[in-house]
Scaffold this motif. Structure first.
Motif, PDB file in Angstrom:
ATOM      1  N   UNK A 172       3.806   0.123  -1.943  1.00 46.27           N
ATOM      2  CA  UNK A 172       2.537   0.315  -2.802  1.00 46.27           C
ATOM      3  C   UNK A 172       2.172   0.352  -3.556  1.00 46.27           C
ATOM      4  N   UNK A 173       3.365   0.068  -4.426  1.00 48.50           N
ATOM      5  CA  UNK A 173       3.134  -0.215  -5.913  1.00 48.50           C
ATOM      6  C   UNK A 173       1.918  -2.216  -5.904  1.00 48.50           C
ATOM      7  N   UNK A 174       2.996  -2.743  -5.249  1.00 49.42           N
ATOM      8  CA  UNK A 174       2.914  -3.822  -5.185  1.00 49.42           C
ATOM      9  C   UNK A 174       1.533  -4.849  -4.511  1.00 49.42           C
ATOM     10  N   UNK A 175       0.629  -3.903  -3.635  1.00 51.66           N
ATOM     11  CA  UNK A 175      -0.214  -3.629  -2.963  1.00 51.66           C
ATOM     12  C   UNK A 175      -1.536  -3.221  -3.920  1.00 51.66           C
ATOM     13  N   UNK A 176      -1.236  -2.385  -4.584  1.00 46.80           N
ATOM     14  CA  UNK A 176      -2.515  -1.865  -5.317  1.00 46.80           C
ATOM     15  C   UNK A 176      -2.540  -3.265  -6.875  1.00 46.80           C
ATOM     16  N   UNK A 204       0.118  -8.118  -0.906  1.00 43.52           N
ATOM     17  CA  UNK A 204       1.057  -7.697  -1.710  1.00 43.52           C
ATOM     18  C   UNK A 204       1.306  -9.441  -2.418  1.00 43.52           C
ATOM     19  N   UNK A 205       0.307  -9.954  -1.994  1.00 46.06           N
ATOM     20  CA  UNK A 205       0.702 -11.488  -3.087  1.00 46.06           C
ATOM     21  C   UNK A 205      -0.716 -12.803  -1.958  1.00 46.06           C
ATOM     22  N   UNK A 236       0.474  -5.975  11.960  1.00 41.36           N
ATOM     23  CA  UNK A 236      -0.250  -6.361  10.816  1.00 41.36           C
ATOM     24  C   UNK A 236      -1.077  -5.112  10.357  1.00 41.36           C
ATOM     25  N   UNK A 237      -0.977  -4.032   9.862  1.00 43.88           N
ATOM     26  CA  UNK A 237      -2.116  -2.767   9.848  1.00 43.88           C
ATOM     27  C   UNK A 237      -3.006  -3.289   8.497  1.00 43.88           C
ATOM     28  N   UNK A 238      -3.691  -2.468   8.275  1.00 41.93           N
ATOM     29  CA  UNK A 238      -5.194  -2.319   7.473  1.00 41.93           C
ATOM     30  C   UNK A 238      -4.780  -1.865   6.310  1.00 41.93           C
ATOM     31  N   UNK A 239      -4.224  -2.162   4.525  1.00 47.47           N
ATOM     32  CA  UNK A 239      -3.301  -1.116   3.531  1.00 47.47           C
ATOM     33  C   UNK A 239      -3.429   0.619   3.753  1.00 47.47           C
ATOM     34  N   UNK A 240      -4.554   0.394   3.630  1.00 44.72           N
ATOM     35  CA  UNK A 240      -5.524   1.936   3.871  1.00 44.72           C
ATOM     36  C   UNK A 240      -4.012   2.995   5.267  1.00 44.72           C
ATOM     37  N   UNK A 242       1.790 -11.105   3.555  1.00 42.84           N
ATOM     38  CA  UNK A 242       1.024  -9.664   4.169  1.00 42.84           C
ATOM     39  C   UNK A 242       2.341  -8.866   4.282  1.00 42.84           C
ATOM     40  N   UNK A 243       2.840  -7.297   3.983  1.00 46.13           N
ATOM     41  CA  UNK A 243       3.976  -7.054   4.873  1.00 46.13           C
ATOM     42  C   UNK A 243       3.215  -6.322   6.402  1.00 46.13           C
TER      43      UNK A 243
END
Ligand SMILES: [Zn+2]
Length: 268
Positions: free
Chosen positions: A200-204, A133-134, A150-154, A138-139
């Protein structure tokens, strides 16, 4: 204003399960989100859900990163809604506060899910190996054994969206039947959902803004996000640190929040 809502498919009612995960995103296990024992209140800014924390910075020098496109003109001011959101987030006179928050969360979730659905082809485990997200953020997710992973974003996003959908549909947390009241912990649940949707917004924005540009959807998405932020601020659903991040671990959209306040799109 009506055009904005029609164009992004807003519905005023809370309906049945509409989430249809992308085939690549079927959860392999159930999301784990701990309940909070804190006294809930829409007016409390306390941090009530620490199920995820920030990971170590990925780069020692975030200042060297180029300015993200979503902060650049003309994209930063692309919008379907002109002016700010003060009127639209106001609680209608005869509407219960919990009901107002619930229906808006339902709409934010539904619209965000729709946007993510059209971006899902580009948000793959190989393209988005972490829930970034920056440049230095990483969240991480806390799994069932309380371990940070750490997970893949999807995968992360699918856990979030599946959990939100289940929460909306369980008939208990978001009651829809006459005679069934909101529970005392509804504000806590609302904040937990808000925090995850913000991620989710931040990742997009961080990982997929160019895809939105290719779809000419930046105006839609900016207006949805600005509405989400304005509503969250109005009802204390957002924590400042979740929008801004921490030193060395800035949330990319934290700068967008500041920029929109300067521009009068959001209340200062
Ligand atoms: Zn992604």
């Amino acid at each position: 204003m009506a055009q904005f809502f029609n164009s992004i498919g807003r519905s005023m009612g809370r309906g049945p399960n509409t989430r249809q995960p992308h085939p690549n995103q079927i959860p392999k296990r159930s999301p784990v989100l701990p309940a909070s024992s804190s006294a809930p209140s829409f007016n409390s800014a306390s941090d009530q859900n620490q199920n995820e924390i920030y990971s170590e910075p990925a780069s020692p020098n975030p200042a060297a990163q180029p300015k993200p496109l979503y902060l650049c003109n003309p994209f930063v001011k692309a919008a379907l809604v002109k002016g700010n959101f003060k009127t639209i987030v106001a609680q209608p006179r005869y509407c219960d506060l919990n009901e107002w928050v619930a229906v808006n969360i339902y709409d934010f979730y539904t619209n965000l899910n729709m946007f993510y659905g059209i971006l899902a082809e580009s948000c793959t485990p190989s393209n988005c190996r972490t829930m970034s997200a920056g440049p230095t953020l990483d969240y991480t997710w806390i799994d069932s054994s309380r371990k940070q992973v750490k997970l893949p974003a999807p995968t992360y996003i699918d856990y979030v969206m599946s959990w939100v959908q289940q929460t909306l549909d369980n008939g208990k947390d978001f009651p829809t039947k006459i005679g069934v009241e909101f529970q005392h912990n509804f504000p806590t649940i609302a904040k937990q959902i808000y925090r995850q949707l913000l991620r989710v917004f931040a990742h997009i924005y961080h990982g997929h803004f160019t895809h939105l540009l290719h779809l000419s959807a930046e105006g839609h998405f900016n207006s949805l996000f600005a509405h989400f932020l304005a509503f969250g601020k109005q009802y204390d659903l957002l924590d400042h640190k979740d929008i801004k991040g921490r030193v060395g671990e800035a949330v990319g959209v934290g700068d967008l929040w500041e920029k929109w306040k300067e521009m009068g799109i959001l209340e200062a």
